[in-house]
Design a protein around this motif. Structure first.
Motif, short mmCIF file in Angstrom:
data_model
loop_
_atom_site.label_atom_id
_atom_site.label_comp_id
_atom_site.label_asym_id
_atom_site.label_seq_id
_atom_site.Cartn_x
_atom_site.Cartn_y
_atom_site.Cartn_z
N PHE A 14 0.81 -1.21 0.00
CA PHE A 14 0.00 0.00 0.00
C PHE A 14 0.84 1.26 0.00
CE2 PHE A 14 0.59 0.38 4.50
CZ PHE A 14 0.55 -0.91 4.97
N ARG A 16 1.52 4.23 -1.55
CA ARG A 16 0.76 4.96 -2.54
C ARG A 16 1.64 6.04 -3.15
NH1 ARG A 16 -3.96 7.53 -0.23
NH2 ARG A 16 -3.70 8.92 -1.96
N TYR A 188 -18.37 12.15 9.93
CA TYR A 188 -16.92 11.99 10.04
C TYR A 188 -16.29 13.08 10.89
CZ TYR A 188 -16.68 14.94 5.76
OH TYR A 188 -16.82 15.91 4.83
N ASN A 210 -12.58 19.55 2.25
CA ASN A 210 -13.86 19.27 1.62
C ASN A 210 -14.53 20.52 1.07
OD1 ASN A 210 -14.71 16.33 1.72
ND2 ASN A 210 -13.88 16.64 3.76
N LEU A 290 -8.34 17.66 -7.17
CA LEU A 290 -8.35 17.49 -5.72
C LEU A 290 -9.52 16.62 -5.26
CD1 LEU A 290 -7.50 21.12 -4.56
CD2 LEU A 290 -6.07 19.09 -4.32
N PRO A 292 -11.30 13.24 -5.11
CA PRO A 292 -11.04 11.83 -5.40
C PRO A 292 -12.19 11.14 -6.11
CG PRO A 292 -11.36 12.19 -3.03
CD PRO A 292 -11.34 13.53 -3.68
N HIS A 293 -13.39 11.75 -6.09
CA HIS A 293 -14.51 11.11 -6.80
C HIS A 293 -14.22 10.97 -8.28
CE1 HIS A 293 -16.91 12.02 -3.27
NE2 HIS A 293 -17.67 11.04 -3.69
N LYS A 295 -11.34 10.48 -9.61
CA LYS A 295 -10.12 9.73 -9.87
C LYS A 295 -10.41 8.56 -10.80
CE LYS A 295 -7.43 6.33 -7.47
NZ LYS A 295 -7.24 5.70 -6.18
N PRO C 107 -14.74 11.71 2.61
CA PRO C 107 -14.62 11.25 1.22
C PRO C 107 -13.29 11.61 0.56
CG PRO C 107 -16.11 13.13 1.38
CD PRO C 107 -15.80 12.70 2.79
N ARG C 108 -12.54 12.52 1.17
CA ARG C 108 -11.28 12.96 0.54
C ARG C 108 -10.07 12.22 1.04
NH1 ARG C 108 -11.47 17.70 -2.88
NH2 ARG C 108 -13.65 18.23 -2.93
N LYS C 109 -10.27 11.25 1.93
CA LYS C 109 -9.12 10.51 2.46
C LYS C 109 -9.18 9.07 1.95
CE LYS C 109 -7.96 13.58 5.97
NZ LYS C 109 -8.37 14.75 5.18
N SER C 110 -8.00 8.50 1.76
CA SER C 110 -7.98 7.11 1.33
C SER C 110 -8.24 6.20 2.53
CB SER C 110 -6.63 6.78 0.70
OG SER C 110 -5.64 6.78 1.69
N ILE C 112 -6.61 3.81 3.96
CA ILE C 112 -5.55 3.65 4.95
C ILE C 112 -5.38 4.92 5.78
CG2 ILE C 112 -3.58 4.37 3.50
CD1 ILE C 112 -3.15 1.18 5.27
N GLU C 113 -5.60 6.06 5.17
CA GLU C 113 -5.51 7.32 5.92
C GLU C 113 -6.63 7.43 6.96
OE1 GLU C 113 -3.61 10.46 2.70
OE2 GLU C 113 -5.72 9.98 2.58
N ALA C 149 -6.42 -0.50 0.31
CA ALA C 149 -5.76 0.49 1.17
C ALA C 149 -5.71 1.88 0.53
CB ALA C 149 -4.36 0.02 1.52
N ASN C 150 -5.45 1.93 -0.75
CA ASN C 150 -5.32 3.22 -1.42
C ASN C 150 -6.60 3.68 -2.09
OD1 ASN C 150 -2.66 3.40 -0.69
ND2 ASN C 150 -2.00 2.26 -2.50
N SER C 151 -7.67 2.92 -1.91
CA SER C 151 -8.93 3.31 -2.54
C SER C 151 -9.55 4.46 -1.76
CB SER C 151 -9.91 2.14 -2.53
OG SER C 151 -9.35 1.04 -3.17
N TYR C 152 -10.47 5.14 -2.42
CA TYR C 152 -11.24 6.17 -1.75
C TYR C 152 -12.61 5.61 -1.42
CZ TYR C 152 -7.62 9.52 -2.58
OH TYR C 152 -6.43 10.19 -2.53
#
Lengths: 296, 340, 325
Positions: A14, A16, A188, A210, A290, A292-293, A295, C107-110, C112-113, C149-152
């Motif tokens: 992992f 990254r 969260y 966010n 920026l 991730p959606h 990506k 939603p902006r963290k992977s 593992i983070e 692990a690296n997915s969002y």
């Protein structure tokens, strides 16, 4: 589905790509963003290297034999009413205009976002205090306010920056606050508190990232607005003190000669439009990069 | 379709629906067969993403027009193929002959109109000749029918609780006495005691008005308590169908149905662990070639991975599984699937 | 199961109250005088319908909301008045798992983070690599394949996202976890997988759970004791077996009867309906909160709060009828 304890493992699977690399990869996938980036880079390099392309002297040296000359080999963009080389003025003026615009945008974004985030996150009395103060602030027209500041403190680079920051931070406060009000409701954020995060950490690592999309879009739109706003100030005689060149000042001076020497108006306008467009394109690309959606 | 006498209010044959975007093609419904007898209630059971709502929207021709596409199949409503009807014809079918109730009552009610006005609007749309008095009477009767005081017809949706809003929505859906009511998870958003009230009401009204019903749910308890027939849906395919007795009391079942039953925490038996189905539903953009359930099935055979199984029929009971098909030998048919 | 009164409960509340001030000076009684004990390694199920205050109770216990009055004792220490910084070390021991698998993770963290976040906050491990290794171990534990692990989060389904939340809660080695409807947003088959996971983790790590849910059938599987709440009050508390075998409070009975059973043999039996809906928790009057919906209500019910009486060992009921006034 037996849970198993794995104590020692390698991190290879992992590891990254670094965050910056990842964002750059996504950024570079967007055509618009790349075009914007290339355009902006060209403009930035030209402005930074202005002294090597054409000396500052040419931008302020008045030559009354060459008034309002049309674009030629000698004067690429012609000359203005005082016979100054428009190309030199554009390059050197861009340095002032763009650095004021960028710095003012940046500082107003930081100040406004921070206040907005604090206001939205803490709510209650803090929120009321910030928002009511802001109301007072906004009840004075922007232009009047900036004029007052510049007039009181004198027209120079720092004071202009200060005045523009104060004129532009307010819309970030409202924008970011409304985002944060929504984000602070998310589980969260509560999860982060349950994990022992303090407010600063939550704001910096969960709320701002966010809300960054709207901040960036607003920021990129503001750069162009601020350049034009500077021209308004110059027009009122509150911009950078002459003979220092500046895009806004050039525009307002060219107004007089709109019929006789339209190129004087055309080139600074084109410079503003291209710069603004390149920054907007970059901003859109950055916002998407920026997120991730998107990506893939 | 030459029907001498139409016994089925709804008959769907080999329906295929996809959602197509620039990026991918989602195969939502993949050759679905469904029949609802007149005056009967069919329970359509399945998990999120099984294609239940897509099926319902196809019946009303309300699929999102940009992405949703019906590739093939026929949907006969009262003997007529709905898919051949024009949008104009459909408007007289929707709300009039087929009504739909959605999961979230708030999405079906307009927050700025009073409840009475909204019911009146629905009534008037389908009975343009009615006088104002007649409509008001109808509104009062409708509210009475679902146990809400007609005096509250001047109230706005936010003044009602979730359960009452859902009753109003159901009242609106039934106000035109449709022949078919589609209820898409009508009680999922409600508390259990309120759910019991609403289900009882639905049951009573259905019996009184003789409405046929398609009850879409993920809750086998609701199916057992309200439905005559059951269809179990998985990845856009009906994998088992039959009467409620076939499904709840029969001894042959599709392995997915068995897994679904085993997943429900049982109130009567104290067991420490549940027996869920392992894994997840297949990705609808990339369905397996063979049986859609094969990757999660613990009775998986080689043939399951190669081609989609046909239907095994025994009276009213239909199962789409190789365990019972001729090809795999009928000897397997009696296997006790409950033995894990 | 709670017979060993010698041991100190892991968590105890005494007359815990949480009121929300509304505009216009009225109070919303979300949690209204709750006494409860949770012992190490045990599960207390808290059941009730929406608006009964069960989620608020869970958050108040964790001090994510400030209690209005009463006490919260964790391992015998009164944490009610602890400041934010004094709470920080206690937070390691008490965690929460959320209902909504979509909003509970950033939603902006992977992946593992997200799982590593708490470990970074508390600086549990020296290096980033070590922390990530621990996070990977947690992923194994909750049955999340390491390739995620690296997915969002948006790339994963609800069940897996819920597991990220579980792994994050476990990352500080807590002794107690509030599970706030952790499976109600999931499909039955995934719900069952995650329930099994929570039970396995409990067996292995000896955690205590407070399992908040509206679903009696879920709670039966996982709980040692069950507490039934109605409008901020606890109306009945008993061991799980006892409560299902012998429900006493009219509300508990109604709740049990309202569940549609997946059995067509009981089909023609009408649901035993309770009339009306939950009344407003704003400015409540004294008396049994359930009285207005109760078929057995007598005038006394709406005059004074019923006492919480032990009708049989470890079975408490707050009802005038059951307790013979």
């Amino acid at each position: 589905m037996n849970p198993q304890k794995v104590e020692s493992t390698t991190v290879d699977n992992f590891k990254r790509p670094s965050q910056t690399k990842e964002i750059w990869r996504r950024f570079s996938k967007s055509k618009g963003a790349v075009i914007g980036f290339v355009l902006f880079s060209i403009i930035a390099i030209m402005l930074l290297a202005a002294d090597f392309i054409v000396p500052y002297e040419a931008a302020i040296k008045q030559d009354f034999t060459q008034q309002l000359a049309a674009p030629s080999r000698e004067h690429f963009f012609g000359t203005d009413g005082y016979g100054r080389d428009a190309f030199a003025r554009l390059l050197h003026g861009g340095r002032t205009s763009l650095s004021i615009a960028l710095l003012a945008t940046f500082s107003s974004a930081v100040l406004g976002s921070a206040l907005g985030a604090i206001s939205g996150y803490f709510g209650g009395k803090v929120d009321s205090f910030i928002m009511r103060s802001l109301d007072i602030f906004m009840s004075v027209p922007d232009i009047l306010f900036t004029m007052a500041v510049v007039y009181a403190l004198g027209a120079n680079f720092t004071n202009l920056l200060f005045a523009l920051t104060l004129a532009y931070f307010t819309n970030y406060v409202r924008l970011v606050r409304s985002q944060v009000l929504n984000l602070a409701e998310q589980d969260y954020v509560e999860a982060a508190r349950a994990g022992g995060s303090g407010s600063t950490r939550i704001i910096l690592s969960h709320i701002i990232p966010n809300a960054v999309g709207v901040i960036i879009v607003n920021t990129t739109l503001n750069v162009a607005k601020i350049i034009l706003y500077e021209s308004t100030l110059s027009f009122l005689g509150l911009g950078m003190p002459p003979p220092q060149p500046e895009w806004g000042l050039m525009l307002s001076e060219a107004r007089e000669f709109m019929r006789t020497a339209p190129w004087l108006m055309f080139f600074p306008s084109a410079a503003i439009v291209i710069t603004a467009a390149s920054i907007n394109l970059m901003g859109d690309g950055l916002r998407d990069a920026l997120d991730p959606h998107l990506k893939s | 379709m030459a029907h001498t006498e139409i016994q089925n209010i709804l008959e769907i044959r080999d329906l295929k629906v996809i959602y197509k975007t620039d990026l991918e093609v989602v195969e939502a419904v993949n050759g679905l067969d469904l029949t609802i007898g007149k005056g009967k209630t069919l329970g359509l059971v399945g998990e999120t993403g099984a294609g239940k709502t897509t099926t319902a929207l196809s019946i009303l021709k309300l699929l999102p027009s940009i992405t949703g596409r019906i590739l093939q199949g026929e949907i006969y409503f009262d003997g007529e193929d709905i898919l051949k009807k024009s949008e104009h014809d459909m408007q007289s079918v929707r709300g009039n002959r087929i009504s739909m109730v959605f999961q979230d009552p708030m999405t079906s009610l307009n927050p700025v109109l009073t409840v009475g006005d909204q019911i009146a609007e629905a009534v008037q749309l389908h009975n343009p000749d009615m006088s104002k008095e007649q409509i008001n009477e109808r509104v009062a009767a409708t509210l009475n029918m679902v146990g809400i005081m007609p005096s509250r017809s001047g109230d706005y949706p936010h003044q009602f609780s979730g359960g009452m809003k859902q009753r109003v929505v159901i009242a609106m859906a039934l106000s035109c006495e449709p022949e078919l009511l589609i209820a898409d998870e009508p009680t999922t958003a409600l508390d259990v005691t309120i759910q019991a009230q609403v289900l009882t009401m639905i049951r009573e009204l259905r019996d009184r008005l003789g409405t046929s019903m398609l009850m879409i749910t993920h809750d086998l308890g609701i199916v057992a308590q309200t439905c005559d027939d059951v269809a179990v849906m998985y990845s856009g395919i009906i994998i088992e169908a039959g009467t409620a007795e076939d499904i709840f009391l029969g001894d042959k079942h599709h392995p997915y149905t068995v897994g679904l039953f085993n997943s429900i925490p049982n109130l009567d038996i104290k067991s420490d662990r549940l027996n869920p189905i392992t894994g997840l539903m297949p990705d609808p953009t990339n369905l397996p070639k063979g049986c859609v359930f094969a990757p999660r099935c613990n009775h998986q055979m080689e043939i399951c991975l190669e081609a989609r199984p046909g239907v095994f029929e025994e009276g009213t009971h239909k199962i789409r599984c190789y365990l019972f098909s001729e090809a795999a030998g009928n000897s397997k048919a009696g296997v006790d699937l409950n033995a894990e | 199961m709670l017979n060993d009164n010698q041991t100190v409960p892991l968590l105890e509340t005494v007359e815990l109250r949480k009121l929300f001030k509304l505009k216009g000076g009225s109070n919303l009684h979300a949690v209204d005088g709750i006494n409860m004990k949770i012992y190490a390694g045990k599960t207390l199920g808290v059941v009730g319908e929406s608006g009964c205050g069960k989620s608020t109770l869970g958050r108040t216990i964790l001090k994510l909301l400030e209690p209005t009055s009463g006490q919260i004792l964790f391992e015998g220490n009164d944490i009610t008045k602890y400041s934010v910084s004094k709470m920080r070390p206690v937070r390691k021991d008490m965690q929460i798992i959320f209902q909504d698998p979509y909003s509970c993770i950033d939603p902006r963290k992977s992946v593992i983070e997200i799982i590593s976040e708490y470990m970074f906050i508390h600086k549990l491990y020296k290096s980033r690599v070590e922390t990530f290794n621990k996070a990977a171990g947690l992923m194994d534990m909750v049955g999340l394949a390491r390739r995620y692990a690296n997915s969002y989060p948006h790339e994963l389904d609800g069940g897996r996202r819920q597991r990220i939340g579980i792994a994050r809660a476990l990352s500080l080695n807590p002794k107690f976890i509030v599970c706030d409807e952790p499976v109600s947003a999931l499909d039955v088959s995934v719900q069952a997988q995650n329930l099994n996971l929570l039970m396995d983790i409990q067996d292995e790590l000896g955690l205590a759970y407070m399992f908040v849910t509206h679903d009696l059938s879920v709670v039966k599987h996982i709980s040692d004791d069950i507490m039934v709440m109605y409008l901020g009050k606890c109306v009945e508390r008993a061991t799980s077996d006892e409560l299902f075998a012998n429900p006493q409070h009219p509300y508990t009975k109604a709740l049990l009867a309202a569940i549609p059973k997946p059995d067509i043999r009981m089909r023609n039996k009408e649901f035993q309906l309770i009339k009306g809906e939950v009344s407003s928790p704003v400015n409540v009057k004294p008396g049994c909160r359930f009285a207005s919906r109760c078929d057995y209500a007598v005038p006394e019910c709406s005059q004074r709060d019923p006492d919480f009486v032990e009708t049989s060992p470890e079975h408490f009921v707050a009802c005038y009828i059951v307790n013979g006034r």
